[in-house]
Design an enzyme around this catalytic site. Structure first.
Site, PDB file in Angstrom:
ATOM      1  N   ALA A 190     -19.288  16.057  62.884  1.00 22.44           N
ATOM      2  CA  ALA A 190     -18.668  14.797  62.464  1.00 22.44           C
ATOM      3  C   ALA A 190     -18.721  14.712  60.945  1.00 22.44           C
ATOM      4  O   ALA A 190     -18.853  13.627  60.372  1.00 22.44           O
ATOM      5  CB  ALA A 190     -19.351  13.602  63.101  1.00 22.44           C
ATOM      6  N   SER A 191     -18.661  15.868  60.292  1.00 22.27           N
ATOM      7  CA  SER A 191     -18.654  15.955  58.834  1.00 22.27           C
ATOM      8  C   SER A 191     -19.845  15.190  58.249  1.00 22.27           C
ATOM      9  O   SER A 191     -20.983  15.439  58.629  1.00 22.27           O
ATOM     10  CB  SER A 191     -17.322  15.449  58.280  1.00 22.27           C
ATOM     11  OG  SER A 191     -17.220  15.689  56.900  1.00 22.27           O
TER      12      SER A 191
END
Length: 506
Positions: free
Chosen positions: A112-113
């Site tokens: 999710a970065s």
């Protein structure tokens, strides 16, 4: 199962673990299981074959292991030959479809970065690159139908993708620096510091830089830790950038490199401890590209500064196209230009997402870092330093970002209405000078009497928000521009303008 709610543009995103008040788990084991099987159905339709090989990897998030088990189970239940790559970077997962040692049909990255520890998500790749928004919709449709083959004869093999990927980067550095006396150790005599933010980027130190002779002492937060205890792994985060800038100065490094969690973004720090991020990382990447491709078109997101535009067009003498926010948007536009016969070698966001034509238009933070390291090594041998490449880049005196929440349910239509009516308003108010081309939102210039700068008001890609970016070359100019905009926006009751009102009163 409502998988559609998990789509975030070309990614899947959701809450993966409990722990944050008011945020219940949405990215469940059942959801990722169905999405994995939907991906298999998508690939089977695209390639017209039943037997598939799919690689899976993850960053350092605490939910990665549990989600990976469910995803792999879904793939195995579909008869897929699964390659478990363990801790990996997002770009390396795409490269698993390219490398001879792998040759996967598709790849899934669990990430999710830079989002908080409780979030996670999935990114999908086939042999053509990252899936687009419409591809994800198709995949979700397959997943929700749950009409699967149930072959149940899949398998799992563990392979070390990062070592193969790192060898690819090392060979690139050796080949490009190509110094006869230090070919195998082209980074000898250089001190390069890396900040991985406790994400997946620590490999760049021991698998890329150190084997090539670099002194990496002072590198920090290399150990994977999904709670991100030191700072958010994000090159746009002020605390993160200050941390690496301080480390470069303290350790007297020649260069600093900072990665986001899954290493699809990066920025740099010069030997003086000055950050090369946002507009500056765009300028540096363009300076590297234009040496081999003079006059090429650089596609950027919409919030780049006037000073960067001047540097690109008048100093580097390349063409600059401001497009839309969103890394897939700038990449797809660069790909489109090339198909039309317009050379575009670089698609890059101020966030640090950079995709080069020479590298499959893959947004790869480690590849950009490698290009920077190569140039820094060449300049070091000549007695020069990287900062010289962008010494003519000017910066605005002030910059400000404000975000206005749209409080009504139909936020998309309301945002459109605000922008449409602002355009009409601006035509009647001479202080607003509309930019001739607007691919996203509305960008206005203001003369010296009205703020001496510009502002961009646009819709957020996914959220009920109107972001507003303002820059000025006059003290308090951003506040002056904000006042002109507020005179219009104050009439819209479904906009939360508290941040703007507080800024104007400061």
């Amino acid at each position: 199962m409502e998988l559609k709610k998990l789509q975030n543009g070309s990614d899947i995103r959701g809450v993966a673990v409990d722990g944050v008040e008011g945020e219940s788990v949405t990215l469940t084991k059942e959801a990722v299981y169905a999405l994995a099987r939907g991906f298999v159905a998508y690939l089977r339709k695209k390639y017209g074959k039943e037997e598939l090989r799919i690689a899976i990897g993850h960053d350092s998030r605490i939910s990665a292991k549990e989600l990976k088990e469910s995803i792999m189970q879904g793939l195995v239940d579909e008869g897929v030959q699964v390659c478990d790559c363990g801790l990996a970077s997002t770009p390396s997962m795409f490269m698993s479809t390219v490398f001879e040692e792998f040759k996967e049909d598709g790849a899934i990255m669990i990430t999710a970065s830079h989002l908080p520890y409780n979030r996670n998500g999935m990114k999908f790749f086939d042999k053509d690159g990252g899936l687009n928004k419409e591809d994800i919709k198709s995949l979700i449709t397959f997943g929700e139908q749950e009409s699967f083959i149930n072959k149940e004869n899949g398998s799992v093999e563990i392979k070390d993708l990062l070592s193969v990927y790192s060898a690819f980067l090392r060979e690139l550095i050796k080949k490009e620096v190509n110094h006869p006396n230090t070919y195998d150790k082209p980074l000898s005599g250089m001190k390069i510091l890396v900040d991985a933010g406790n994400g997946a980027g620590g490999f760049y130190v021991d698998k890329v830089l150190q084997p090539l002779g670099a002194d990496t002492s002072g590198s920090q937060f290399l150990e994977p830790d999904g709670m991100f205890p030191n700072h958010i792994p994000n090159p746009e985060d002020a605390k993160a950038m200050q941390s690496i800038c301080d480390a470069v100065k303290t350790n007297h490094s020649d260069l600093g490199i900072i990665f986001d969690t899954d290493v699809d973004r990066s920025s740099a720090v010069d030997k003086y401890g000055h950050e090369i991020s946002r507009n500056a990382i765009v300028a540096l990447a363009a300076a590297l590209v234009c040496e081999e491709h003079p006059g090429t078109t650089i596609v950027t997101d919409s919030v780049t500064s006037d000073e960067l535009h001047d540097f690109l067009e008048n100093v580097l003498q390349v063409k600059h196209l401001r497009f839309k926010r969103g890394y897939k948007n700038v990449i797809n536009e660069a790909v489109r230009l090339n198909k039309e016969g317009i050379d575009s070698q670089l698609a890059i966001e101020t966030s640090g997402h950079a995709a080069l034509k020479e590298n499959y238009f893959l947004d790869d933070g480690a590849y950009l870092a490698t290009k920077i390291v190569i140039k820094a090594a060449k300049m070091h041998l000549e007695g020069h330093s990287l900062d010289e490449l962008i010494k003519e880049l000017k910066h605005p005196l002030e910059e400000k970002e404000l975000r206005f929440k749209i409080t009504c349910e139909d936020f998309g239509s309301y945002g459109d209405k605000v922008l449409e009516e602002l355009k009409v308003y601006a035509e009647k108010h001479g202080e607003f000078m509309l930019a001739p081309v607007n691919h996203e939102g509305l960008r206005f210039s203001f003369d010296k009497e009205h703020g001496n700068g510009w502002c961009l008001l646009r819709k957020s890609l996914h959220d009920p928000i109107l972001p507003c970016n303002i820059e000025s070359n006059t003290e308090n100019g951003c506040k002056e521009i904000a006042k002109h905009l507020y005179a219009f926006l104050k009439n819209y009751k479904e906009l939360d303008l508290q941040a703007m009102e507080e800024f104007i009163k400061e």
